[in-house]
Scaffold this motif. Structure first.
Motif, PDB file in Angstrom:
ATOM      1  N   PHE A   1      -5.032 -45.187  85.630  1.00 56.23           N
ATOM      2  CA  PHE A   1      -4.739 -46.556  85.182  1.00 56.23           C
ATOM      3  C   PHE A   1      -4.641 -47.483  86.405  1.00 56.23           C
ATOM      4  O   PHE A   1      -5.211 -48.578  86.420  1.00 56.23           O
ATOM      5  CB  PHE A   1      -3.419 -46.555  84.395  1.00 56.23           C
ATOM      6  CG  PHE A   1      -3.078 -47.874  83.757  1.00 56.23           C
ATOM      7  CD1 PHE A   1      -3.631 -48.233  82.533  1.00 56.23           C
ATOM      8  CD2 PHE A   1      -2.209 -48.766  84.370  1.00 56.23           C
ATOM      9  CE1 PHE A   1      -3.321 -49.456  81.939  1.00 56.23           C
ATOM     10  CE2 PHE A   1      -1.892 -49.982  83.791  1.00 56.23           C
ATOM     11  CZ  PHE A   1      -2.458 -50.319  82.566  1.00 56.23           C
ATOM     12  N   LEU A   2      -3.936 -46.992  87.450  1.00 57.50           N
ATOM     13  CA  LEU A   2      -3.792 -47.785  88.682  1.00 57.50           C
ATOM     14  C   LEU A   2      -5.150 -48.072  89.325  1.00 57.50           C
ATOM     15  O   LEU A   2      -5.418 -49.180  89.783  1.00 57.50           O
ATOM     16  CB  LEU A   2      -2.920 -47.030  89.693  1.00 57.50           C
ATOM     17  CG  LEU A   2      -1.424 -47.094  89.467  1.00 57.50           C
ATOM     18  CD1 LEU A   2      -0.685 -46.215  90.464  1.00 57.50           C
ATOM     19  CD2 LEU A   2      -0.925 -48.533  89.567  1.00 57.50           C
TER      20      LEU A   2
ATOM     21  N   ARG B   1      -6.833 -51.615  90.199  1.00 59.29           N
ATOM     22  CA  ARG B   1      -7.248 -51.941  91.578  1.00 59.29           C
ATOM     23  C   ARG B   1      -8.710 -52.392  91.604  1.00 59.29           C
ATOM     24  O   ARG B   1      -9.035 -53.450  92.151  1.00 59.29           O
ATOM     25  CB  ARG B   1      -7.064 -50.697  92.474  1.00 59.29           C
ATOM     26  CG  ARG B   1      -7.361 -50.958  93.933  1.00 59.29           C
ATOM     27  CD  ARG B   1      -7.608 -49.677  94.682  1.00 59.29           C
ATOM     28  NE  ARG B   1      -8.755 -48.944  94.142  1.00 59.29           N
ATOM     29  CZ  ARG B   1      -9.129 -47.743  94.550  1.00 59.29           C
ATOM     30  NH1 ARG B   1      -8.440 -47.107  95.461  1.00 59.29           N
ATOM     31  NH2 ARG B   1     -10.198 -47.154  94.016  1.00 59.29           N
ATOM     32  N   ASP B   2      -9.575 -51.600  90.965  1.00 61.37           N
ATOM     33  CA  ASP B   2     -11.005 -51.952  90.971  1.00 61.37           C
ATOM     34  C   ASP B   2     -11.247 -53.272  90.233  1.00 61.37           C
ATOM     35  O   ASP B   2     -12.042 -54.107  90.665  1.00 61.37           O
ATOM     36  CB  ASP B   2     -11.831 -50.833  90.322  1.00 61.37           C
ATOM     37  CG  ASP B   2     -11.749 -49.549  91.147  1.00 61.37           C
ATOM     38  OD1 ASP B   2     -11.293 -49.619  92.316  1.00 61.37           O
ATOM     39  OD2 ASP B   2     -12.106 -48.478  90.612  1.00 61.37           O
ATOM     40  N   GLY B   3     -10.553 -53.447  89.127  1.00 70.01           N
ATOM     41  CA  GLY B   3     -10.709 -54.677  88.348  1.00 70.01           C
ATOM     42  C   GLY B   3     -10.263 -55.899  89.137  1.00 70.01           C
ATOM     43  O   GLY B   3     -10.933 -56.939  89.147  1.00 70.01           O
TER      44      GLY B   3
ATOM     45  N   PHE C   1      -8.089 -60.244  86.459  1.00 70.92           N
ATOM     46  CA  PHE C   1      -8.488 -59.086  85.647  1.00 70.92           C
ATOM     47  C   PHE C   1      -7.401 -58.664  84.656  1.00 70.92           C
ATOM     48  O   PHE C   1      -7.683 -58.451  83.474  1.00 70.92           O
ATOM     49  CB  PHE C   1      -8.834 -57.903  86.580  1.00 70.92           C
ATOM     50  CG  PHE C   1      -9.142 -56.648  85.850  1.00 70.92           C
ATOM     51  CD1 PHE C   1     -10.355 -56.486  85.189  1.00 70.92           C
ATOM     52  CD2 PHE C   1      -8.208 -55.608  85.795  1.00 70.92           C
ATOM     53  CE1 PHE C   1     -10.637 -55.310  84.497  1.00 70.92           C
ATOM     54  CE2 PHE C   1      -8.484 -54.444  85.109  1.00 70.92           C
ATOM     55  CZ  PHE C   1      -9.695 -54.293  84.460  1.00 70.92           C
ATOM     56  N   ILE C   2      -6.166 -58.562  85.143  1.00 74.10           N
ATOM     57  CA  ILE C   2      -5.096 -58.074  84.254  1.00 74.10           C
ATOM     58  C   ILE C   2      -4.865 -59.072  83.122  1.00 74.10           C
ATOM     59  O   ILE C   2      -4.838 -58.700  81.937  1.00 74.10           O
ATOM     60  CB  ILE C   2      -3.785 -57.814  85.032  1.00 74.10           C
ATOM     61  CG1 ILE C   2      -4.007 -56.690  86.051  1.00 74.10           C
ATOM     62  CG2 ILE C   2      -2.651 -57.458  84.078  1.00 74.10           C
ATOM     63  CD1 ILE C   2      -2.797 -56.365  86.908  1.00 74.10           C
TER      64      ILE C   2
END
Ligand code: KG4
Length: 338
Positions: free
Chosen positions: A220-221, A225-227, A234-235
């Motif tokens: 999930f992390l 991070r990539d997003g 992104f979030i």
């Protein structure tokens, strides 16, 4: 003569007291502590202080709401552990003091037994309760366990988490998304509007009936991070899909081992308990699973999923019937299993 039990719960951040008469719930009072919200988790020192402030008014309110006089109490049941030591000390010491004052016995209750036995809290005499043996999936902030329940005081853990609990997976992932503590209910709310298939997160490959959630947390992390590298919003832009995908992965992990345990044991009844059993997706998935297998499902009312003294009082009631009282030199414990 009727048996009237006062239950006291103070293991974490809820101060609760309840009265049960002959197994029927008369009152259940809970004072939840808001003081921890701004810290993103429970602060043990603050929890102990809040219990100290709450315990007398909460017990008083439980006795008043039950419409009884304290002289009618047969015994006092209290949570001995597991939990935060400072918090447990408040409930334990209070129970000892009151029992000496009223000259009635005390009964120590394992918090996890309480969650398992929450299904026996009857509000009406003809409320449905599970038949032994049954399988209980206990999912809370600190535990994820599959428990074979053969009797009120006869339980065996068949599987447990080897790292994080399901509630921790919800809370830790929610925290990195910037959601308030505890994150589980926020993920639940957001997931209702998201696409559960949008993101793929890791699922464990461990044998037997044990659980693991740390791989899911790490993947999930990495997704966040990539997003975020590609898009700083992104979030915010994907929070519903992230929540829905996270929730559905946690459910898949939980159900996978539940199915295995049902096949291995041949039980005809499944119950769930603990804070995470308040989750809408978990409740629906367990109900579907049980329907599919033709087995009986016990899904607790939401008010009995998180920490409450009703479950402590009922667990104490069954120990009372077995005359399992405890001595006054007994101390709380932070960690213990069923
Ligand atoms: O059983 P509990 O009240 O406390 C102990 O661990 O003893 O469980 C608290 C956990 C937290 O991790 C919280 O996020 C989770 O239960 N929880 C939920 C929901 N409501 C509470 N998780 C997912 N969805 C919910 N609706």
């Amino acid at each position: 003569m009727s048996v009237v039990i006062l239950g006291i719960e103070s293991s974490c951040d809820d101060t609760s007291a309840a009265i049960v008469r002959d197994g029927i719930l008369l009152s259940n009072v809970i004072a939840s502590q808001q003081v921890h919200e701004e810290y993103g988790g429970v602060v043990p020192e603050l929890a102990s202080r809040a219990h100290q402030q709450n315990i007398v008014p909460v017990v008083d309110a439980a006795i008043k709401r039950a419409g009884i006089d304290r002289s009618e109490l047969s015994a006092i049941a209290f949570t001995r552990g597991p939990g935060l030591i400072g918090s447990l000390l408040v409930g334990t010491s209070f129970a000892k003091g009151l029992s000496l004052g009223l000259r009635i016995p005390i009964i120590d209750v394992n918090h996890l037994h309480g969650h398992v036995l929450a299904h026996f809290v009857r509000q009406q005499p003809d409320d449905r309760v599970p038949e032994f043996p049954y399988l209980c999936l206990l999912i809370s902030g600190g535990n994820s366990q599959l428990i074979m329940v053969r009797g009120y005081n006869d339980m065996e853990i068949l599987g447990r988490t080897i790292d994080d609990a399901a509630g921790e997976a919800f809370d830790k992932c929610a925290k990195v998304m910037g959601l308030p503590y505890p994150g589980g209910p926020h993920i639940d709310r957001l997931a209702a509007e998201g696409d559960p298939k949008r993101f793929k997160f890791a699922r464990p490959h461990i044998t037997g009936l044990d659980y693991s959630f740390s791989g899911l947390k790490t993947s999930f992390l990495y997704t966040l991070r990539d997003g975020l590298r590609a898009n700083p919003d992104f979030i915010e832009e994907n929070k519903a899909d992230l929540a829905a995908s996270l929730q559905s992965t946690i459910i898949a992990i939980l159900l996978d081992k539940l199915e295995k345990a049902v096949k291995q044991t041949g039980v005809r009844t499944v119950a769930i308990g603990g804070g995470v059993s308040a989750n809408s997706g978990v409740r629906a998935a367990v109900a579907d699973f049980c329907q599919q297998y033709g087995i009986e499902a016990f899904i607790p009312e939401r008010k009995f999923t998180t920490d409450n003294a009703a479950m402590v009082a009922i667990a104490g009631y069954f120990k009372y019937l077995d005359k399992q009282f405890c001595p006054y030199d007994l101390a709380p414990y932070a960690r213990v299993e069923i």
